[in-house]
Design an enzyme around this catalytic site. Structure first.
Site, PDB file in Angstrom:
ATOM      1  N   SER A  37      44.048  34.377  36.822  1.00  0.00           N
ATOM      2  CA  SER A  37      42.713  33.420  36.330  1.00  0.00           C
ATOM      3  C   SER A  37      43.066  32.503  35.343  1.00  0.00           C
ATOM      4  O   SER A  37      43.761  32.617  34.540  1.00  0.00           O
ATOM      5  CB  SER A  37      41.631  34.526  35.926  1.00  0.00           C
ATOM      6  OG  SER A  37      41.567  35.528  36.719  1.00  0.00           O
TER       7      SER A  37
HETATM    8  N1  SAH Z   1      43.994  40.141  36.663  1.00  0.00           N
HETATM    9  C1  SAH Z   1      45.019  39.348  37.288  1.00  0.00           C
HETATM   10  C2  SAH Z   1      44.607  38.281  38.332  1.00  0.00           C
HETATM   11  C3  SAH Z   1      44.436  38.887  39.572  1.00  0.00           C
HETATM   12  S1  SAH Z   1      43.881  38.219  41.224  1.00  0.00           S
HETATM   13  C4  SAH Z   1      45.915  38.601  36.460  1.00  0.00           C
HETATM   14  O1  SAH Z   1      45.721  38.629  35.001  1.00  0.00           O
HETATM   15  O2  SAH Z   1      47.002  37.919  36.648  1.00  0.00           O
HETATM   16  C5  SAH Z   1      43.366  39.595  41.742  1.00  0.00           C
HETATM   17  C6  SAH Z   1      44.353  40.804  41.979  1.00  0.00           C
HETATM   18  O3  SAH Z   1      43.497  41.893  42.563  1.00  0.00           O
HETATM   19  C7  SAH Z   1      45.356  40.345  43.199  1.00  0.00           C
HETATM   20  O4  SAH Z   1      46.566  40.578  42.718  1.00  0.00           O
HETATM   21  C8  SAH Z   1      44.917  41.419  44.322  1.00  0.00           C
HETATM   22  O5  SAH Z   1      45.972  41.852  45.094  1.00  0.00           O
HETATM   23  C9  SAH Z   1      44.157  42.506  43.526  1.00  0.00           C
HETATM   24  N2  SAH Z   1      43.279  43.361  44.433  1.00  0.00           N
HETATM   25  C10 SAH Z   1      42.642  42.934  45.398  1.00  0.00           C
HETATM   26  N3  SAH Z   1      41.740  43.919  45.800  1.00  0.00           N
HETATM   27  C11 SAH Z   1      42.400  45.081  45.185  1.00  0.00           C
HETATM   28  C12 SAH Z   1      41.953  46.576  45.321  1.00  0.00           C
HETATM   29  N4  SAH Z   1      41.058  46.980  46.139  1.00  0.00           N
HETATM   30  N5  SAH Z   1      42.618  47.301  44.317  1.00  0.00           N
HETATM   31  C13 SAH Z   1      43.370  46.843  43.293  1.00  0.00           C
HETATM   32  N6  SAH Z   1      43.776  45.552  43.372  1.00  0.00           N
HETATM   33  C14 SAH Z   1      43.148  44.701  44.207  1.00  0.00           C
END
Ligand code: SAH
Length: 245
Positions: free
Chosen positions: A93
């Protein structure tokens, strides 16, 4: 006689190595210093200037080396005012959004926080500087493995990483003082509501995937759940593990 020629040939390899090392050290130190300056600049121009006041959040954003959480080839862009790709169609993000979501859950040093969507591990690392323990779940296995290794190598020892579908939360470790969801869900997963402590706060983007979503603050007081729309955002979708049926 030329004393230089008397140095045995075998000595020249370690000498050459030492020379290269001595040349590289200032370059590495300069690069580290540049990243530190970029981080300072990010905090003042993108985060503090937009109203983030919590000193623990500002300090955490100043200390975490964001350039080590993105693919090496885009490390130079790590402190820009935007999300960046981290592979597998996912993103880290925008720095301001990380700071905003962190501040909004009012993190305290005794908190146990659950994050859904580990991604690069950056948001978890930021939280780890402020709270007691961070539990984070990632559904994409290669991202889970990379983030787990990265967080271990960088010594963020109070972050526990799990592979799986975050829809179900992490019941054995709950309830949590705060929950931070970093993928856009179509509705708030009920298991996450039940794993939120009385008086706890959850931040979650809710809406249709690939459109703008509402960033909701969910609070739980005397058993009653309240939601508040804080802003419009665009997150990658909250996906679900195949159930096999
Ligand atoms: N917090 C992260 C940004 C992540 S983007 C950072 O600091 O880099 C969102 C993430 O959520 C992605 O990696 C995606 O694979 C994950 N995601 C999506 N659905 C999910 C679920 N049901 N359970 C766990 N992770 C999930």
């Amino acid at each position: 006689m030329n004393t230089f020629n008397r140095i045995p040939q075998t000595m020249s390899i370690p000498n050459r190595f030492l020379q290269i090392l001595l040349l590289l050290v200032p370059v590495i130190l300069m690069a580290q210093n540049d990243f530190r300056k970029a981080r300072e600049n990010m905090v003042s121009t993108q985060i503090a200037s937009r109203g983030i006041k919590d000193k623990t959040v500002l300090d955490a954003m100043r200390s975490i080396p964001r350039h080590l959480f993105v693919p090496e080839e885009i490390a130079s862009q790590a402190y820009r005012d935007r999300p960046l790709p981290i592979g597998h169609g996912q993103t880290i993000s925008q720095p301001y959004i990380v700071a905003f979501m962190t501040e909004v859950v009012k993190p305290k040093s005794h908190f146990k926080v659950l994050e859904i969507g580990t991604g690069s591990g950056y948001q978890a690392a930021v939280l780890s500087q402020i709270v007691d323990t961070v539990y984070t779940i990632e559904i994409v296995d290669p991202l889970y493995r990379l983030a787990k290794k990265r967080l271990k190598d960088l010594h963020y020892e109070n972050v526990m990483v799990k592979s799986g579908d975050g829809y179900y939360g992490w019941e054995s470790k709950g309830p949590f003082d705060a929950i931070v969801v970093t993928a856009a869900a179509e509705f708030i997963p009920p298991p996450l509501i039940s794993q939120l402590k009385e008086g706890g706060r959850m931040i979650i983007p809710v809406g249709t995937p690939f459109a703008t979503q509402q960033l909701l603050l969910v609070t739980k007081k005397e058993g009653k759940v309240k939601t508040n729309n804080l802003m419009f955002v665009r997150f990658v979708p909250f996906t679900r593990a195949a159930t096999g049926s």
